[in-house]
Scaffold this active site. Sequence first.
Site, mmCIF file in Angstrom:
data_model
loop_
_atom_site.group_PDB
_atom_site.id
_atom_site.type_symbol
_atom_site.label_atom_id
_atom_site.label_comp_id
_atom_site.label_asym_id
_atom_site.label_seq_id
_atom_site.Cartn_x
_atom_site.Cartn_y
_atom_site.Cartn_z
ATOM 1 C CG ASN A 81 -2.016 -1.051 1.066
ATOM 2 O OD1 ASN A 81 -2.459 -1.369 -0.033
ATOM 3 N ND2 ASN A 81 -2.429 -1.622 2.185
ATOM 4 C CE LYS A 104 5.638 9.226 -4.199
ATOM 5 N NZ LYS A 104 5.918 8.561 -5.431
ATOM 6 C CE LYS A 159 2.038 -0.106 -5.148
ATOM 7 N NZ LYS A 159 1.955 0.803 -4.011
ATOM 8 C CB THR A 160 5.226 3.126 -10.666
ATOM 9 O OG1 THR A 160 4.007 2.394 -10.742
ATOM 10 C CG2 THR A 160 5.606 3.632 -12.045
ATOM 11 C CB THR A 161 9.268 5.361 -7.852
ATOM 12 O OG1 THR A 161 8.178 6.273 -7.978
ATOM 13 C CG2 THR A 161 10.572 6.120 -7.781
ATOM 14 N NE ARG A 194 20.536 -0.287 -10.512
ATOM 15 C CZ ARG A 194 19.772 -0.485 -9.432
ATOM 16 N NH1 ARG A 194 19.064 -1.580 -9.305
ATOM 17 N NH2 ARG A 194 19.728 0.419 -8.485
ATOM 18 C CG PHE A 217 -8.366 -0.113 -17.740
ATOM 19 C CD1 PHE A 217 -7.972 -1.254 -17.081
ATOM 20 C CD2 PHE A 217 -7.630 0.296 -18.838
ATOM 21 C CE1 PHE A 217 -6.875 -1.978 -17.492
ATOM 22 C CE2 PHE A 217 -6.527 -0.417 -19.262
ATOM 23 C CZ PHE A 217 -6.138 -1.559 -18.580
ATOM 24 C CD1 TRP A 245 -11.312 1.709 -7.239
ATOM 25 C CD2 TRP A 245 -9.545 0.781 -8.198
ATOM 26 N NE1 TRP A 245 -10.229 2.518 -6.971
ATOM 27 C CE2 TRP A 245 -9.128 1.957 -7.547
ATOM 28 C CE3 TRP A 245 -8.585 0.022 -8.879
ATOM 29 C CZ2 TRP A 245 -7.806 2.391 -7.555
ATOM 30 C CZ3 TRP A 245 -7.273 0.464 -8.879
ATOM 31 C CH2 TRP A 245 -6.891 1.620 -8.219
ATOM 32 C CD GLU A 270 -0.116 1.019 -10.864
ATOM 33 O OE1 GLU A 270 -0.597 0.223 -10.029
ATOM 34 O OE2 GLU A 270 0.297 2.133 -10.544
#
Length: 173
Positions: free
Chosen positions: A12, A14, A16-18, A26, A68, A70, A105
């Site tokens: 939960n 912040k 993950k994408t970063t 890299r 897209f 929930w 995601e």
Amino acid sequence: MAKGLLIVFTGNGKGKTTAAFGMAMRAAGHGLRVCFIQFIKGGWHYGELDAVKRFEGLIDFHVMGKGFTWKSDNIEEDARLAREAWDFARSMIDSGIYHTVVLDEFTYLLHYRMLALDPCLDVLNSRPAAQHVVVTGRYAPEPLLAAADLVTEMQAIKHPLPSGIKAQKGIEF
């Protein structure tokens, strides 16, 4: 590389994408090809779109979603788009031309059952032997975590949003 890794960034918190983007940078910094596929993000501009232009020819960046989620008012259309995006991702994995493939995601498509888990795991487990795949998103299912070689769970300790500080350029987008 002796073995390509299946890497999952979930939780939960912040980042993950970063984290996945950092891995892509890299790899590109070493001259290795990366395919970065975003399944949910779409419809707004964010810094990653500009940054990857500096790695043209090394990082192929694909925004497959239209946002897209929930909150959708047309879940059937979103599921169709999710399947199309997964078909594209599978073809990129199967192509064997990428050192690293990022499925950003992707866990949401599994969590909301837009895609069946077992066929997705089959693809991930049968990828080219030296290829790394990075999966991000909340709610990573247990079988995906079990199949992964590396799992990091991002845990929120403190976030500025509850204090009224909105998302900021260069930090959240």
